[in-house]
Enzyme design. Structure first.
Site, mmCIF file in Angstrom:
data_model
loop_
_atom_site.group_PDB
_atom_site.id
_atom_site.type_symbol
_atom_site.label_atom_id
_atom_site.label_comp_id
_atom_site.label_asym_id
_atom_site.label_seq_id
_atom_site.Cartn_x
_atom_site.Cartn_y
_atom_site.Cartn_z
ATOM 1 N N THR A 136 48.682 41.283 32.665
ATOM 2 C CA THR A 136 49.025 41.316 31.221
ATOM 3 C C THR A 136 49.442 42.660 30.916
ATOM 4 O OG1 THR A 136 46.878 39.684 30.674
ATOM 5 C CG2 THR A 136 47.490 41.414 29.284
ATOM 6 N N ASP A 166 41.334 37.021 26.652
ATOM 7 C CA ASP A 166 40.890 38.320 25.852
ATOM 8 C C ASP A 166 42.200 38.698 24.972
ATOM 9 O OD1 ASP A 166 41.844 41.283 27.197
ATOM 10 O OD2 ASP A 166 41.739 39.346 28.653
ATOM 11 N N THR A 173 43.190 44.711 29.924
ATOM 12 C CA THR A 173 43.814 43.859 30.906
ATOM 13 C C THR A 173 42.927 43.623 32.057
ATOM 14 O OG1 THR A 173 45.547 43.608 32.488
ATOM 15 C CG2 THR A 173 44.852 45.815 32.138
ATOM 16 N N GLY A 174 42.777 42.438 32.593
ATOM 17 C CA GLY A 174 41.752 42.199 33.706
ATOM 18 C C GLY A 174 41.226 40.753 33.454
ATOM 19 N N GLU A 175 39.866 40.790 33.998
ATOM 20 C CA GLU A 175 39.122 39.647 33.769
ATOM 21 C C GLU A 175 38.760 39.214 32.395
ATOM 22 O OE1 GLU A 175 34.908 37.430 35.449
ATOM 23 O OE2 GLU A 175 35.699 39.323 36.284
ATOM 24 N N GLY A 176 39.443 38.230 31.558
ATOM 25 C CA GLY A 176 39.435 38.054 30.329
ATOM 26 C C GLY A 176 38.158 37.689 29.920
ATOM 27 N N ARG A 191 43.319 26.987 27.914
ATOM 28 C CA ARG A 191 42.330 28.256 27.765
ATOM 29 C C ARG A 191 42.865 29.149 27.166
ATOM 30 N NH1 ARG A 191 42.912 33.789 30.249
ATOM 31 N NH2 ARG A 191 41.103 34.250 30.869
ATOM 32 N N ILE A 192 41.998 30.120 26.294
ATOM 33 C CA ILE A 192 42.302 31.278 25.717
ATOM 34 C C ILE A 192 41.467 32.579 26.390
ATOM 35 C CG2 ILE A 192 42.282 32.578 23.413
ATOM 36 C CD1 ILE A 192 42.548 29.848 22.142
#
Length: 326
Positions: A196, A227, A246-249, A224-225
């Site tokens: 991201t 973060d 950013t990362g694992e939403g 899918r949505i």
């Protein structure tokens, strides 16, 4: 006030085997976008204009996972999302499920400035974009041959791939690796390296702003949505600071990561880097993520709990840094 400051990122969780030439490409893009933001700040553009400008540039380049070059859904299409927030009065705008808008961050800005709402999604966001006259393109514009290959790999592996640039051979050695896979909401994920993009800025007037944009996860379920468009999770700005995550939403959403940075500054009296370190350590549970942040005092900070994060930052006093690893 300590003058202007800017931080940007191209994603946290970097493939440790990323070839040197790809690392150099990433650093060159980060440097170019950082210099773009610095020039805008030196021309006294407001923070909200600078974060939009920088994220638009990151969306236009296919290197990272936003705009052109976005990750593909399970159906081989692109569904993008973005958000933007202006610290003064905490104005914000966000979009999800965008499929034809060339620069989703600018559509999010229009939601903030030109609509009575804070968040529009899917067909409603697309209709609003056309009414506002923003530039639209066919969905194929966002799709790259590299991403098509990565989607094929993801389907063969029956998993979600976070990094659309992981080589199509030897993927078992990338990211977290198959020996200790990450889990998202209890489900194993064998490769981790999201990309991201985002930017956080404080201008010379002490006004903070932040923006985040992404294509999401490779092989994600349609609809899918994550973060990135969620105010308080992927993006937050107030009178104290501006933050982009950013990362694992799913982990970032659970931890309301971006808002928590501002909260611990306000309620615990922590300085910016202290707040970032606290949130990364205490609010991610077992999730993997990173964030960039600026404060009204002209500070910059970043933090991550994974292999690395594509990032750059600069301050008015001459400090400038671009990096990937610790």
């Amino acid at each position: 006030m300590g003058g202007w400051a800017i931080a940007l990122h191209g994603g946290a969780g970097v493939d440790p085997n990323l070839p040197p030439h790809r690392q150099e490409e990433a650093k060159q893009l980060l440097t170019r976008c950082l210099n773009l933001g610095i020039s805008a700040l030196r021309c006294n553009l407001p923070a909200i204009d600078v974060v939009e400008l920088v994220v638009r540039e990151l969306e236009t380049d296919p290197l990272f996972n936003s705009g052109r070059g976005s990750a593909l859904t399970e159906n081989g299409t692109v569904e993008m999302e973005a958000s933007i927030m202006d610290g003064p009065n905490r104005r914000c705008g966000a979009v999800s499920g965008v499929t034809t808008v060339k620069n989703p961050v600018s559509l999010a800005r229009l939601v903030m400035d030109k609509s009575p709402h804070s968040y529009l999604a899917f067909s409603g966001a697309e209709e609003f974009a056309r009414k506002q006259g923003v530039e639209v393109v066919d969905n194929e514009y966002f799709i790259t041959p590299e991403n098509v290959g990565m989607l094929k790999l993801a389907k063969e592996a029956n998993t979600i791939l976070f990094d659309y640039r992981i080589p199509t051979v030897g993927y078992e050695s990338c990211g977290a690796g198959v020996e200790s896979p990450l889990h998202m909401n209890g489900l194993p994920i064998s490769v981790y390296a999201p990309e991201t993009v985002g930017c956080a800025v404080v201008d010379s007037q002490g006004r903070c702003a932040a923006a985040t944009s992404t294509g999401g996860l490779m092989n994600k379920m349609t609809g899918r949505i994550g973060d990135s468009p969620l105010i308080g999770a992927g993006t937050y700005a107030c009178d104290l600071c501006g933050v982009s995550c950013t990362g694992e939403g799913e982990a970032i959403i659970r931890g309301t990561l971006a808002r928590d940075v501002a909260a611990v500054m306000e309620y615990k009296g922590l300085r910016l880097q202290e707040a970032v370190d606290f949130v990364i350590k205490e609010r991610l549970d077992e999730g993997k993520a990173g964030l960039i942040a600026v404060s009204k005092n002209g500070e910059v900070a970043c933090g991550f709990n994974c292999n690395g994060m594509f990032r750059g930052c600069a301050t008015e006093d001459g400090f400038m840094e671009v990096g990937i690893w610790d």
